[in-house]
Motif scaffolding. Structure first.
Motif, PDB file in Angstrom:
ATOM      1  N   ALA A 218       0.832  -1.214   0.000  1.00 14.36           N
ATOM      2  CA  ALA A 218       0.000   0.000   0.000  1.00 14.36           C
ATOM      3  C   ALA A 218       0.862   1.258   0.000  1.00 14.36           C
ATOM      4  CB  ALA A 218      -0.926  -0.012   1.217  1.00 14.36           C
ATOM      5  N   ARG A 219       2.006   1.193   0.660  1.00 19.89           N
ATOM      6  CA  ARG A 219       2.840   2.392   0.749  1.00 19.89           C
ATOM      7  C   ARG A 219       3.390   2.794  -0.614  1.00 19.89           C
ATOM      8  NH1 ARG A 219       4.902  -0.171   5.662  1.00 19.89           N
ATOM      9  NH2 ARG A 219       3.538   0.589   7.314  1.00 19.89           N
TER      10      ARG A 219
ATOM     11  N   ARG B 116      -0.721   5.254  -4.161  1.00 19.57           N
ATOM     12  CA  ARG B 116      -1.658   6.209  -3.573  1.00 19.57           C
ATOM     13  C   ARG B 116      -3.075   5.767  -3.884  1.00 19.57           C
ATOM     14  NH1 ARG B 116      -0.787   9.802   0.032  1.00 19.57           N
ATOM     15  NH2 ARG B 116      -2.474  11.047  -0.836  1.00 19.57           N
ATOM     16  N   PRO B 117      -3.990   5.943  -2.928  1.00 11.93           N
ATOM     17  CA  PRO B 117      -5.388   5.655  -3.247  1.00 11.93           C
ATOM     18  C   PRO B 117      -5.878   6.585  -4.347  1.00 11.93           C
ATOM     19  CG  PRO B 117      -5.072   5.949  -0.885  1.00 11.93           C
ATOM     20  CD  PRO B 117      -3.790   6.362  -1.543  1.00 11.93           C
ATOM     21  N   LEU B 118      -6.775   6.091  -5.161  1.00 18.11           N
ATOM     22  CA  LEU B 118      -7.439   6.946  -6.139  1.00 18.11           C
ATOM     23  C   LEU B 118      -8.317   7.910  -5.372  1.00 18.11           C
ATOM     24  CD1 LEU B 118      -8.850   4.275  -8.599  1.00 18.11           C
ATOM     25  CD2 LEU B 118      -6.664   5.416  -8.719  1.00 18.11           C
TER      26      LEU B 118
ATOM     27  N   MET C 124      -8.577   6.104   4.658  1.00 16.44           N
ATOM     28  CA  MET C 124      -7.777   5.485   3.593  1.00 16.44           C
ATOM     29  C   MET C 124      -7.771   6.347   2.332  1.00 16.44           C
ATOM     30  SD  MET C 124      -8.719   1.482   4.202  1.00 16.44           S
ATOM     31  CE  MET C 124      -8.679   1.054   2.481  1.00 16.44           C
ATOM     32  N   THR C 125      -8.879   6.982   2.040  1.00 23.41           N
ATOM     33  CA  THR C 125      -8.926   7.806   0.821  1.00 23.41           C
ATOM     34  C   THR C 125      -7.922   8.952   0.918  1.00 23.41           C
ATOM     35  OG1 THR C 125     -10.618   9.315   1.653  1.00 23.41           O
ATOM     36  CG2 THR C 125     -11.380   7.333   0.548  1.00 23.41           C
TER      37      THR C 125
ATOM     38  N   ASP D 167      -2.251   5.041   5.936  1.00 22.63           N
ATOM     39  CA  ASP D 167      -2.108   3.581   5.918  1.00 22.63           C
ATOM     40  C   ASP D 167      -2.343   2.950   7.298  1.00 22.63           C
ATOM     41  OD1 ASP D 167       0.242   4.314   7.117  1.00 22.63           O
ATOM     42  OD2 ASP D 167       1.555   3.496   5.570  1.00 22.63           O
TER      43      ASP D 167
ATOM     44  N   LEU E 222      -5.651   1.497   7.006  1.00 18.37           N
ATOM     45  CA  LEU E 222      -5.618   0.197   6.322  1.00 18.37           C
ATOM     46  C   LEU E 222      -5.178  -0.899   7.299  1.00 18.37           C
ATOM     47  CD1 LEU E 222      -5.763  -1.528   3.722  1.00 18.37           C
ATOM     48  CD2 LEU E 222      -3.373  -0.906   3.302  1.00 18.37           C
TER      49      LEU E 222
ATOM     50  N   TRP F 117      -7.671  -0.456  -0.895  1.00 17.51           N
ATOM     51  CA  TRP F 117      -6.852   0.729  -0.599  1.00 17.51           C
ATOM     52  C   TRP F 117      -6.908   1.726  -1.752  1.00 17.51           C
ATOM     53  CZ3 TRP F 117      -4.201   3.559   2.758  1.00 17.51           C
ATOM     54  CH2 TRP F 117      -3.083   4.314   2.349  1.00 17.51           C
ATOM     55  N   ARG F 118      -6.710   1.222  -2.956  1.00 17.03           N
ATOM     56  CA  ARG F 118      -6.672   2.119  -4.113  1.00 17.03           C
ATOM     57  C   ARG F 118      -8.030   2.724  -4.401  1.00 17.03           C
ATOM     58  NH1 ARG F 118      -4.106  -2.270  -6.094  1.00 17.03           N
ATOM     59  NH2 ARG F 118      -5.842  -2.764  -7.470  1.00 17.03           N
ATOM     60  N   THR F 119      -9.080   1.959  -4.155  1.00 15.43           N
ATOM     61  CA  THR F 119     -10.403   2.405  -4.591  1.00 15.43           C
ATOM     62  C   THR F 119     -11.297   2.776  -3.415  1.00 15.43           C
ATOM     63  OG1 THR F 119     -11.279   0.157  -4.600  1.00 15.43           O
ATOM     64  CG2 THR F 119     -10.255   0.931  -6.638  1.00 15.43           C
TER      65      THR F 119
END
Lengths: 247, 195
Positions: free
Chosen positions: A72-73, A76-78, B13-14, B18, B21, B58-60
């Motif tokens: 995750a690091r 970056r989140p969208l 998270m957005t 982390d 998360l 995490w990404r979305t």
């Protein structure tokens, strides 16, 4: 209204992701108009979500937590800003709106049904006459898919009356072993929907007929390379993107 | 510090936090991992699936829509989808599919009870496991089987009918009846999970 009872039967399998592509498309159209079924789906979806707790307990590997956080690091989140590169150049707003709208329960594109549909369509469209007929119909819309101005290129013909999409590919080398090309239909505010998988001949050419999901009216189409059998959602950035025109 | 709701964690998270998360992992990873093992059977694959699924979450995170259900259900959906995709990509059948379709009438709930509980961080999740396991076990076996084939096996109703060599109408009726019963027996859990 008269069909409501028939539709209502579909709420439980819809929430369990147990409908065929065609059934799901029909039921989603009904959902847009039926508050009773929407409520059913909402409740059944929570039930389905809870079924994860029924999986036999398994000891979580200790190192997995670090792995998840480490990965995750690096990403970056969208957040509606920068993100996935070229994919977004054409489809930015659409893709970002994807999960927000129709979201995660759209995720499973049923590969098996699509493959079956593909086989059926191939059989039905065996003759060149029928292919030409599909392309020359007055309801046909087209989309030119290109990769930043160079080869390969692709032209799509969508016969709305018959729900067919004819794919004509040029200068596209066959997908590597164990991989396939997958065509996606994208509508604003919705997840990309798989139209089907295909491959090209050694010369880089292909003319293939796929079936547009019933009732679906995409704004864009795109092509990705996916593991053989296709994916539920794109796993990489598309290398061909284009907007639908006319028809 | 009072524990935050799952939704608040997703919100953080957005913003790229982390630690949120990590907290979400601590709450849900054991359930997601068990789900991945139940579908994909190989532990290495299950690790891959959970890592990918949480990476996707995490990404979305910004796309999470509370109107569509709880965070737990969202994570489970992502994990299930990835697990089924992986199994299909390998040309295999889901583990649960073989168990549920096989000779055994035990389904998936029985091994759950028999295996005993793995160490679980949350009492609530332990209760959830027990409640869901018990609720499934209390369903008439034919109803439980079609639900397990759909959820853990990734089959459509039509495929289930073929698998069990039963009429499609029978499968539909069983699925609906079983889901209705679960809706009742899990009502307490589902209302508590909330957003």
């Amino acid at each position: 209204m008269t069909d409501h009872q028939g539709y209502r039967e579909l709420a439980a399998p819809f929430a369990l992701d147990a409908l065929t592509v065609a059934e799901r498309a029909a039921f989603e159209a009904h959902l847009a108009e039926c508050a009773i079924c929407r409520a059913d789906v909402q409740a059944f979806r929570e039930v389905a979500g809870a079924l994860a707790y029924a999986a036999p307990a398994a000891a979580l590997p200790a190192e997995l937590r670090d792995r998840v956080l480490r990965e995750a690091r690096h990403v970056r989140p969208l957040a509606g800003r920068r993100t996935v590169g070229p994919w977004l150049a054409a489809a930015a707003a659409l893709v970002l709106a994807v999960a927000a709208g129709y979201g995660y329960w759209w995720e499973r594109a049923a590969r098996d049904e699509l493959s079956a549909a593909l086989v059926a369509m191939r059989a039905r469209l065996d003759s060149a006459d029928r292919l030409v007929g599909a392309i020359l119909d007055s309801t046909v819309g087209t989309a030119d898919l290109a990769a930043t101005g160079k080869a390969p290129t692709m032209r799509l013909y969508w016969n709305r009356a018959r729900g067919l999409v004819v794919v004509a590919a040029f200068d596209l080398p066959p997908a590597p072993a164990g991989r396939t090309y997958q065509l996606w239909a994208i509508k604003k505010g919705q997840a990309p929907v798989s139209v089907g998988t295909f491959n090209t001949l050694p010369g880089g050419r292909a003319v293939i007929t796929l079936q547009m999901p019933a009732g679906f009216k995409p704004d864009l189409s795109a092509v990705t390379e996916e593991p053989a059998g296709g994916s539920a959602q794109p796993t990489q950035q598309p290398f061909l993107v284009g907007a639908w025109q006319g028809g | 510090m009072a524990s935050q709701s799952d939704r608040a964690l997703v919100e953080r998270m957005t913003a790229g936090d982390d630690r949120a998360l990590a907290e979400l992992y601590d709450r849900h990873a054991s359930t997601l991992y068990a789900l991945a093992v139940a579908i994909a059977r190989e532990r290495a694959d299950a690790e891959e699936i959970v890592a990918d699924a949480l990476g996707q979450a995490w990404r979305t995170a910004a796309q999470f829509d509370p109107g569509r259900g709880s965070v737990a259900a969202w994570l489970a959906t992502i994990t299930r989808t990835r697990a089924l995709d992986l199994v299909r990509a390998r040309g295999r059948r889901a583990l649960a599919l073989e168990r549920a379709a096989g000779q055994s009438s035990e389904g998936l709930a029985a091994p759950l009870a028999a295996a005993g509980e793995a160490p679980d961080r949350g009492v609530e999740r332990l209760e959830a496991r027990q409640l869901v396991g018990r609720s499934l076990a209390e369903l008439p076996e034919p109803q439980r089987r079609v639900i397990e084939l759909a959820y853990f096996g990734g089959l459509t109703q039509t495929e289930i009918a073929a698998e069990l060599q039963e009429p499609l109408g029978t499968v539909k009726t069983r699925m609906r009846a079983g889901m209705e019963k679960l809706r009742g027996s899990l009502a307490q859990l589902l209302s508590r999970e909330g957003p």
